[in-house]
Design a protein around this motif. Structure first.
Motif, short mmCIF file in Angstrom:
data_model
loop_
_atom_site.label_atom_id
_atom_site.label_comp_id
_atom_site.label_asym_id
_atom_site.label_seq_id
_atom_site.Cartn_x
_atom_site.Cartn_y
_atom_site.Cartn_z
N UNK A 56 50.89 61.27 -18.32
CA UNK A 56 50.12 60.80 -17.16
C UNK A 56 50.27 61.76 -15.99
N UNK A 57 49.20 61.94 -15.21
CA UNK A 57 49.35 62.70 -13.96
C UNK A 57 50.20 61.89 -12.99
N UNK A 58 50.59 62.51 -11.89
CA UNK A 58 51.38 61.84 -10.87
C UNK A 58 50.44 61.32 -9.80
N UNK A 59 50.45 60.01 -9.58
CA UNK A 59 49.55 59.39 -8.61
C UNK A 59 50.20 59.39 -7.22
N UNK A 60 49.34 59.53 -6.20
CA UNK A 60 49.81 59.53 -4.81
C UNK A 60 48.70 59.04 -3.91
N UNK A 61 49.04 58.18 -2.96
CA UNK A 61 48.07 57.72 -1.96
C UNK A 61 48.31 58.50 -0.68
N UNK A 62 47.36 59.28 -0.28
CA UNK A 62 47.48 60.14 0.90
C UNK A 62 46.70 61.41 0.69
N UNK A 64 46.29 65.58 -0.17
CA UNK A 64 46.88 66.56 -1.09
C UNK A 64 47.99 67.33 -0.38
N UNK A 65 47.82 67.59 0.90
CA UNK A 65 48.85 68.31 1.66
C UNK A 65 50.14 67.49 1.73
N UNK A 66 50.03 66.19 2.00
CA UNK A 66 51.23 65.33 2.03
C UNK A 66 51.90 65.29 0.66
N UNK A 67 51.09 65.20 -0.38
CA UNK A 67 51.63 65.17 -1.74
C UNK A 67 52.38 66.47 -2.04
N UNK A 68 51.80 67.57 -1.63
CA UNK A 68 52.43 68.86 -1.89
C UNK A 68 53.76 69.00 -1.13
N UNK A 69 53.80 68.57 0.12
CA UNK A 69 55.04 68.62 0.90
C UNK A 69 56.13 67.80 0.21
N UNK A 70 55.79 66.59 -0.22
CA UNK A 70 56.77 65.73 -0.89
C UNK A 70 57.22 66.34 -2.22
N UNK A 71 56.28 66.88 -2.97
CA UNK A 71 56.62 67.47 -4.25
C UNK A 71 57.51 68.71 -4.06
N UNK A 72 57.20 69.53 -3.09
CA UNK A 72 58.03 70.71 -2.82
C UNK A 72 59.45 70.31 -2.44
N UNK A 73 59.59 69.21 -1.71
CA UNK A 73 60.92 68.72 -1.36
C UNK A 73 61.70 68.37 -2.64
N UNK A 113 39.93 65.79 -3.64
CA UNK A 113 39.47 64.42 -3.74
C UNK A 113 39.17 63.91 -2.34
N UNK A 114 38.24 63.01 -2.25
CA UNK A 114 37.89 62.48 -0.94
C UNK A 114 38.37 61.05 -0.77
N UNK A 115 38.92 60.45 -1.80
CA UNK A 115 39.28 59.03 -1.74
C UNK A 115 40.63 58.77 -1.10
N UNK A 116 41.48 59.79 -1.00
CA UNK A 116 42.83 59.57 -0.50
C UNK A 116 43.80 59.20 -1.59
N UNK A 117 43.29 59.02 -2.80
CA UNK A 117 44.15 58.77 -3.96
C UNK A 117 44.21 60.05 -4.77
N UNK A 118 45.35 60.70 -4.71
CA UNK A 118 45.54 61.99 -5.36
C UNK A 118 46.10 61.78 -6.76
N UNK A 119 45.58 62.51 -7.72
CA UNK A 119 46.14 62.55 -9.07
C UNK A 119 46.62 63.99 -9.27
N UNK A 120 47.94 64.18 -9.20
CA UNK A 120 48.50 65.51 -9.37
C UNK A 120 48.56 65.79 -10.88
N UNK A 121 47.79 66.78 -11.31
CA UNK A 121 47.79 67.16 -12.71
C UNK A 121 49.03 68.00 -12.99
N UNK A 122 49.66 67.80 -14.13
CA UNK A 122 50.93 68.47 -14.44
C UNK A 122 50.88 69.11 -15.81
N UNK A 123 51.63 70.19 -15.94
CA UNK A 123 51.83 70.85 -17.24
C UNK A 123 53.24 71.41 -17.24
#
Length: 152
Positions: A56-62, A64-73, A113-123
Motif C-alpha cells: 500500500x502507498x502511504x496515506x497523508x492528509x495535507x 505534499x510539502x508537509x508530507x515530504x517534511x515529515x517523511x524526511x524527518x 493532487x488537489x484534494x489534500x489527501x496525498x498518497x505517497x507512492x513507495x518502492x
C-alpha cells in the motif's frame, strides 16, 4: 603470509561487490520503476493482484510539502540511511545492511493532487540477490508507522 593476503583481498572484493550498481530509478510517466521478477522488491504501483510485490502507498492528509517534511524527518533518524535525492515530488534513500553492506534503494513519489489527501507512492528494492526475507516490506511498514506517529 601470501595466502592470508589473498584471502583478505578476495574478502574485500566480495564485500565491496555487495553494494551492487545503482539501477535505473526515478519516476517515468508518473510511475516508479516496476519490480523485477525477484522477490526482493515491493512497489505501491504494482498491480494489487501481484501480492509478492504490491504494498500500500502511504496515506497523508495535507500538502505534499508537509508530507515530504515529515517523511524526511523519519528518514533522517533511520539507521544506515543515506538520503541521496530530494526533489519537489521525489525522495531516494539508500539503506545499507550492517554486516554484509548490501544496499537497498528506497523511493518515495509524491504525485500532484488537489484534494489534500496525498498518497505517497513507495518502492523498496535490493540491488543484489533474489530474496530479501521480507526486509524491504518490513522497512516500508516501519517507515509508515513512524510517519503516521509523527503526523498525528
Amino acid at each position: 603470509m601470501h595466502k592470508h593476503t589473498s584471502i583478505l583481498a578476495l574478502a574485500m572484493v566480495l564485500l565491496m561487490g555487495c553494494s551492487g550498481t545503482v539501477p535505473t530509478l526515478g519516476v517515468t510517466d508518473g510511475k516508479l520503476t516496476p519490480c523485477p521478477d525477484s522477490s526482493n522488491c515491493v512497489n505501491s504501483q504494482q498491480a494489487t493482484t501481484d501480492e509478492e510485490h504490491y504494498i500500500d502507498p502511504i496515506a497523508f492528509s495535507g500538502t505534499a510539502q508537509q508530507a515530504q517534511v515529515n517523511l524526511l524527518h523519519v528518514l533522517k533518524t533511520a539507521e544506515r540511511a543515506n538520503i541521496v535525492v530530494v526533489e519537489d515530488d521525489y525522495i531516494r534513500v539508500e539503506f545499507t545492511s550492517q554486516i554484509m553492506r548490501f544496499v537497498d534503494d528506497v523511493e518515495f513519489y509524491f504525485p500532484s493532487t488537489e484534494s489534500g489527501n496525498i498518497m505517497i507512492q513507495v518502492r523498496s528494492a535490493s540491488r543484489v540477490g533474489h530474496s530479501d526475507f521480507g526486509v524491504n516490506r518490513e522497512r516500508i511498514e516501519q517507515i509508515r508507522a513512524e510517519f503516521h506517529a509523527l503526523s498525528k
